[in-house]
Design a protein around this motif. Sequence first.
Motif, PDB file in Angstrom:
ATOM      1  N   ALA A 360       0.833  -1.204   0.000  1.00 32.98           N
ATOM      2  CA  ALA A 360       0.000   0.000   0.000  1.00 32.98           C
ATOM      3  C   ALA A 360       0.867   1.253   0.000  1.00 32.98           C
ATOM      4  N   GLY A 361       2.022   1.184   0.646  1.00 28.69           N
ATOM      5  CA  GLY A 361       2.925   2.323   0.665  1.00 28.69           C
ATOM      6  C   GLY A 361       3.515   2.608  -0.707  1.00 28.69           C
ATOM      7  N   VAL A 362       3.752   1.563  -1.496  1.00 31.08           N
ATOM      8  CA  VAL A 362       4.261   1.738  -2.852  1.00 31.08           C
ATOM      9  C   VAL A 362       3.174   2.341  -3.740  1.00 31.08           C
ATOM     10  N   ILE A 363       1.981   1.789  -3.666  1.00 28.99           N
ATOM     11  CA  ILE A 363       0.886   2.238  -4.526  1.00 28.99           C
ATOM     12  C   ILE A 363       0.419   3.639  -4.141  1.00 28.99           C
ATOM     13  N   ALA A 364       0.686   4.049  -2.892  1.00 29.56           N
ATOM     14  CA  ALA A 364       0.254   5.366  -2.426  1.00 29.56           C
ATOM     15  C   ALA A 364       0.830   6.500  -3.266  1.00 29.56           C
ATOM     16  N   ALA A 365       1.942   6.258  -3.955  1.00 28.26           N
ATOM     17  CA  ALA A 365       2.522   7.285  -4.815  1.00 28.26           C
ATOM     18  C   ALA A 365       1.708   7.483  -6.092  1.00 28.26           C
ATOM     19  N   GLU A 366       0.828   6.509  -6.394  1.00 26.50           N
ATOM     20  CA  GLU A 366       0.056   6.550  -7.629  1.00 26.50           C
ATOM     21  C   GLU A 366      -1.446   6.743  -7.397  1.00 26.50           C
ATOM     22  N   ARG A 367      -1.962   6.070  -6.390  1.00 29.42           N
ATOM     23  CA  ARG A 367      -3.394   6.088  -6.119  1.00 29.42           C
ATOM     24  C   ARG A 367      -3.616   6.293  -4.621  1.00 29.42           C
ATOM     25  N   PRO A 368      -4.764   6.848  -4.214  1.00 30.19           N
ATOM     26  CA  PRO A 368      -5.029   6.978  -2.775  1.00 30.19           C
ATOM     27  C   PRO A 368      -4.975   5.608  -2.100  1.00 30.19           C
ATOM     28  N   ALA A 369      -4.283   5.549  -0.976  1.00 28.21           N
ATOM     29  CA  ALA A 369      -4.120   4.280  -0.272  1.00 28.21           C
ATOM     30  C   ALA A 369      -4.232   4.516   1.232  1.00 28.21           C
ATOM     31  N   ALA A 370      -4.670   3.480   1.927  1.00 26.07           N
ATOM     32  CA  ALA A 370      -4.786   3.526   3.382  1.00 26.07           C
ATOM     33  C   ALA A 370      -4.530   2.127   3.917  1.00 26.07           C
ATOM     34  N   MET A 371      -4.279   2.037   5.224  1.00 25.64           N
ATOM     35  CA  MET A 371      -4.040   0.739   5.844  1.00 25.64           C
ATOM     36  C   MET A 371      -4.812   0.609   7.142  1.00 25.64           C
ATOM     37  N   LEU A 372      -5.291  -0.600   7.381  1.00 22.34           N
ATOM     38  CA  LEU A 372      -5.883  -0.972   8.653  1.00 22.34           C
ATOM     39  C   LEU A 372      -4.931  -1.940   9.346  1.00 22.34           C
ATOM     40  N   PHE A 373      -4.709  -1.755  10.639  1.00 25.09           N
ATOM     41  CA  PHE A 373      -3.888  -2.674  11.416  1.00 25.09           C
ATOM     42  C   PHE A 373      -4.771  -3.441  12.394  1.00 25.09           C
ATOM     43  N   VAL A 374      -4.509  -4.731  12.529  1.00 33.89           N
ATOM     44  CA  VAL A 374      -5.202  -5.574  13.498  1.00 33.89           C
ATOM     45  C   VAL A 374      -4.266  -5.826  14.670  1.00 33.89           C
ATOM     46  N   ARG A 375      -4.777  -5.688  15.859  1.00 34.51           N
ATOM     47  CA  ARG A 375      -3.975  -5.775  17.077  1.00 34.51           C
ATOM     48  C   ARG A 375      -3.157  -7.068  17.164  1.00 34.51           C
ATOM     49  N   ASN A 376      -1.933  -6.903  17.616  1.00 34.73           N
ATOM     50  CA  ASN A 376      -0.992  -7.999  17.849  1.00 34.73           C
ATOM     51  C   ASN A 376      -0.504  -7.810  19.281  1.00 34.73           C
ATOM     52  N   ARG A 377      -1.087  -8.527  20.217  1.00 39.00           N
ATOM     53  CA  ARG A 377      -0.851  -8.244  21.631  1.00 39.00           C
ATOM     54  C   ARG A 377       0.610  -8.421  22.051  1.00 39.00           C
ATOM     55  N   THR A 378       1.338  -9.320  21.418  1.00 38.05           N
ATOM     56  CA  THR A 378       2.742  -9.526  21.793  1.00 38.05           C
ATOM     57  C   THR A 378       3.669  -8.567  21.060  1.00 38.05           C
TER      58      THR A 378
END
Length: 410
Positions: A360-378
């Motif tokens: 998504a970080g690569v494509i963000a230079a070309e098209r609108p991009a966003a990221m969702l993170f899912v919790r990783n307790r450790t």
Amino acid sequence: MTRVSAPQWGNPLWQSLLPLGRDPRTGGYRRYSFTEADSACRDWFFRAADERKLPAHCDRNGNLWAWWGAEPTGAIVAGSHLDSVPDGGAFDGPLGVVSAFAAIDLLRERGVKPGRPIAVAAFMEEEGARFGLACLGSKLLTGVVAPDVARNLTDAAGVTFAEAMAGAGLDPGGLGRDDSLLAGISAVIELHVEQGSALDGMGAAVGVAESIWPHERRRIDFTGRADHAGTTKLKDRRDPMLPFASTVLAAREAASECGAVATMSKVVPVPGGANGICSAAHAWLDARAPDEETLRRLVARVLESAQAAAQSHGVQVTSRRESFTSVVEFDLELRDRVAGALASRGMPAPVLPTGAGHDAGVIAAERPAAMLFVRNRTGVSHSPFEHASPEDCEAGVAALAAVLTDLACR
């Protein structure tokens, strides 16, 4: 050897993907591009698409796409990658692909009919574990990497990327930027397990990415002289492993002082015999920092330390940059819309930066991009101990479905 049990999440798609490419001794994954494990994962993707009656194809850069809706015009893309680092965890990458299919299932159960196409994507060689260049599929798609550069990349056995791709039944002659495909994309939403434990400290199951730190990967070669381990006096040695070891410590110290991170976990000693002094040591530096100026200073300090240590041991040192990724600031309007869509459904999501690179970080230079993170307790990632609870995985699917509803159904 510690054995790690398979991560449990009741989603049938997750369970069907879980065994593919998993080493039974370590519990880690070895899903390298264009290998038997990769082929199994690709077959899994096409089966998942077929079961949902989603037309699917492999683009000319090796990326996989499954489409819900008409021709890709104004499409919303969700997904991630299926490949892994050596002995990687189950969640890094695959969670985003499974969650994208699962979000479509959820929308269909609710009777939702999107007003624009939704695509599930699985990008090729995101980790760079086989050919050494991370996010290769998305970088080829966007033209960041030239086709000839990609074709001539080699793995540890000397197999070129072109040879491996052809061996998998794909045509390496078609590599390169795909303007037609990019033009059909309105936004990209990549869901990913958090590679850290910030969300756990915030008491949140899901977060939204703010930015990605700049990242440099550099090869450093120390060249000395092969000799006998038992007869060569210490003062007469030109041992490349000594300046390598000094550089590892220098990288840690420099990163700590710069507020950054630096890692040297890959080294190839030549010839590598236990009873001989090496003639060379080939090492790799992975450096990341909050901004590009700090990253530049960090890498410069490490190389200065390597040069000084090499000189003191009669060893030569050279280096070359293998990859560099600038800081990524995700589209502010899209980020706020994603966060707003979640908040309106009672799913407040903190906004946080990350030091990990993503397609998504690569494509963000070309098209609108966003990221969702899912919790990783450790906070553990790139390891068999990487984990997200079933409840948090389901929260991620619900969040992704909410975002897709907001972006594609209004």
